[in-house]
Enzyme design. Structure first.
Site, PDB file in Angstrom:
ATOM      1  N   ASN A   7       0.872  -1.169   0.000  1.00  0.00           N
ATOM      2  CA  ASN A   7       0.000   0.000   0.000  1.00  0.00           C
ATOM      3  C   ASN A   7       0.912   1.223   0.000  1.00  0.00           C
ATOM      4  OD1 ASN A   7      -1.842   2.012   0.459  1.00  0.00           O
ATOM      5  ND2 ASN A   7      -2.719   1.104   2.310  1.00  0.00           N
ATOM      6  N   ARG A  90      -2.448  -2.118  -3.535  1.00  0.00           N
ATOM      7  CA  ARG A  90      -3.687  -1.368  -3.309  1.00  0.00           C
ATOM      8  C   ARG A  90      -3.673  -0.117  -4.193  1.00  0.00           C
ATOM      9  NH1 ARG A  90      -5.237   2.961   1.157  1.00  0.00           N
ATOM     10  NH2 ARG A  90      -7.427   3.109   0.627  1.00  0.00           N
ATOM     11  N   HIS A 179     -12.679   2.673  -0.275  1.00  0.00           N
ATOM     12  CA  HIS A 179     -12.712   1.686   0.821  1.00  0.00           C
ATOM     13  C   HIS A 179     -13.399   0.381   0.391  1.00  0.00           C
ATOM     14  CE1 HIS A 179     -12.828   5.248   3.907  1.00  0.00           C
ATOM     15  NE2 HIS A 179     -11.590   4.848   3.708  1.00  0.00           N
ATOM     16  N   ARG A 240     -11.549  15.875   6.117  1.00  0.00           N
ATOM     17  CA  ARG A 240     -12.296  16.162   4.880  1.00  0.00           C
ATOM     18  C   ARG A 240     -13.707  16.641   5.212  1.00  0.00           C
ATOM     19  NH1 ARG A 240     -10.982  10.489   2.931  1.00  0.00           N
ATOM     20  NH2 ARG A 240      -8.837  10.632   2.201  1.00  0.00           N
ATOM     21  N   GLU A 385      -8.283  -5.126   5.151  1.00  0.00           N
ATOM     22  CA  GLU A 385      -8.171  -4.794   3.725  1.00  0.00           C
ATOM     23  C   GLU A 385      -7.027  -5.557   3.059  1.00  0.00           C
ATOM     24  OE1 GLU A 385      -9.131  -0.355   3.089  1.00  0.00           O
ATOM     25  OE2 GLU A 385      -8.656  -0.496   5.209  1.00  0.00           O
TER      26      GLU A 385
END
Ligand code: ADP
Length: 397
Positions: A7, A90, A179, A240, A385
């Site tokens: 990742n 990823r 996600h 955010r 993940e």
């Protein structure tokens, strides 16, 4: 079979080496400060943590150091690179170019370059990671696993923005979500836990972390999700803003003398619960500040919970019923008060939390937190993940 999951961020690179027989990570860690002074690798394996401080001018240097650790006599877990069967990367955004996990080749990487502009904060780093791995491990099979793939099943009326349709076609501006690997994983685990066929289930999965997104999953497929063209949309997050009227951005840019680029950086980095509270983007800090009487921390937490509640209501309608709500990621797994605030008041919809079960500390296992009387099951499911990336990569071989 062993799969290395990578990742890559712009100045960081996280990794896990996963043994697919046990589906466990036999080594994991990360490189920090790639391309800036003070490079560092933290590597966990064999029950120990190893730290290597070394300048890492490029992602290639970082990958080379990771591989050195993986085969090291004390820190290592494999004898040679040959024991790594494949690498799964990823990738945040796929655009419409990739609908599923894809094997890396030159043509695929050309396409990746073409769509890099869709996720300028994330995809270029993933490309750096892939190129670095290809340089250090030539010939090794590699897969791109997209955060967006799970959302590729959304119907057109859910993924489209009401803009000029020709502009959508020309520029591919639409909702992609993010996600996806996490939503997919917890939706699958929920079905297993409930002993049901995913085809028979209507689920709302809440991935609440630094970045947060909520998805509606029907029959094992995503039918809607809160993030949009980029991860900026949806509920307010650590930094955010989440959903906002774009006209307000134009107005703010004028008032604050910001360019559109600066406006987007502002919305991504300075807003969300950090912007509202003025305290922190971290929910643990917010809870402490609220307890100490800070009203803006209270407000940030209330806004977050209210926004999540609205998405749950909307998705219950979109699904036409609901079997279970799943909470996952840093906040979803560890913060009972946030779960309580999100679900409070939804009892009339058959969603009833059990206060005692909700208070149980996260121990990394699935736990059910709904009351006996709840028509809808409420589950806390730790996400994984990396495992989804490894599984998808292995399946492609
Ligand atoms: P990221 O998107 O960076 O992976 P995480 O899923 O780790 O984010 O979530 C980070 C958020 O989870 C922070 O707001 C943090 O306060 C919150 N959190 C609450 N309790 C914990 C905990 N015990 N461990 C990790 N994060 C926690």
């Amino acid at each position: 079979m062993k799969i290395l999951v990578i990742n890559a961020g712009s100045s960081s690179l996280k990794y896990q080496l996963i043994n697919m027989e046990t589906e466990e990570a036999i080594a994991k860690g990360g490189c920090e400060r790639i391309g800036i002074p003070g490079g560092k690798l933290t590597h966990k394996a064999n029950g120990q943590t190893f730290i290597v401080e070394q300048e890492l001018p490029t992602h290639t240097d970082a990958i080379a150091l990771v591989l050195k650790e993986l085969v090291d006599e004390t820190a290592g877990v494999i004898r040679s690179m040959d024991e790594i069967d494949a690498v799964g990367h990823r990738v945040v955004a796929s655009g419409e170019a990739f609908k599923q996990t894809t094997l890396v080749d030159d043509h695929v990487m050309e396409l990746m370059d073409e769509i890099a502009e869709l996720a300028p904060l994330h995809n270029p780093a993933a490309i750096l990671g892939v190129n670095a791995c290809r340089a250090v491990m030539p010939g090794k099979k590699m897969a791109l696993v997209f955060d967006t793939s799970f959302h590729a099943t959304m119907p057109d009326y859910a993924y489209l923005y009401a803009i000029d349709y020709d502009d959508y076609k020309r520029y591919k501006v639409r909702r992609y979500g993010a996600h996806g690997t996490s939503h997919k994983y917890v939706a699958g685990e929920a079905a297993k836990y409930l002993g049901k066929d995913p085809a028979d289930l209507k689920l709302i999965t809440c991935h609440l972390g630094n970045g947060s997104s909520i998805s509606a999953v029907k029959g094992g497929k995503c039918i809607d999700t809160s993030m949009g063209f980029t991860p900026l949309a949806g509920v307010p997050m650590g930094t955010r803003s989440g959903d906002i009227d774009v006209a307000a951005i134009d107005f703010l840019c004028h008032k604050k003398g910001m360019s559109m680029d600066e406006g987007l950086t502002y919305l991504n980095k300075k807003c969300g619960v950090l912007g509202i509270s003025g305290v922190s983007s971290d929910f643990r800090d917010l809870a402490a500040a609220k307890d100490a009487g800070n009203d803006r921390a209270r407000l940030a937490l209330d806004m977050f919970a209210y926004s999540c509640k609205k998405y749950i209501g909307a998705y219950l309608a979109a699904l036409g019923g609901l079997d279970a709500i799943v909470f996952t990621a840093g906040i979803g797994e560890n913060t009972p008060d946030v779960r309580r605030d999100i679900l409070g008041g939804l009892e009339a919809l058959g969603i009833v939390l059990d206060a005692e079960k909700n208070a149980r500390k996260n121990d990394g296992t699935i736990h059910e937190i709904s009351a006996e009387t709840s028509a809808v099951k409420i589950l806390v499911i730790p996400t994984n993940e990396e495992l989804v990336i490894a599984r998808e990569t292995a399946a492609l071989l």
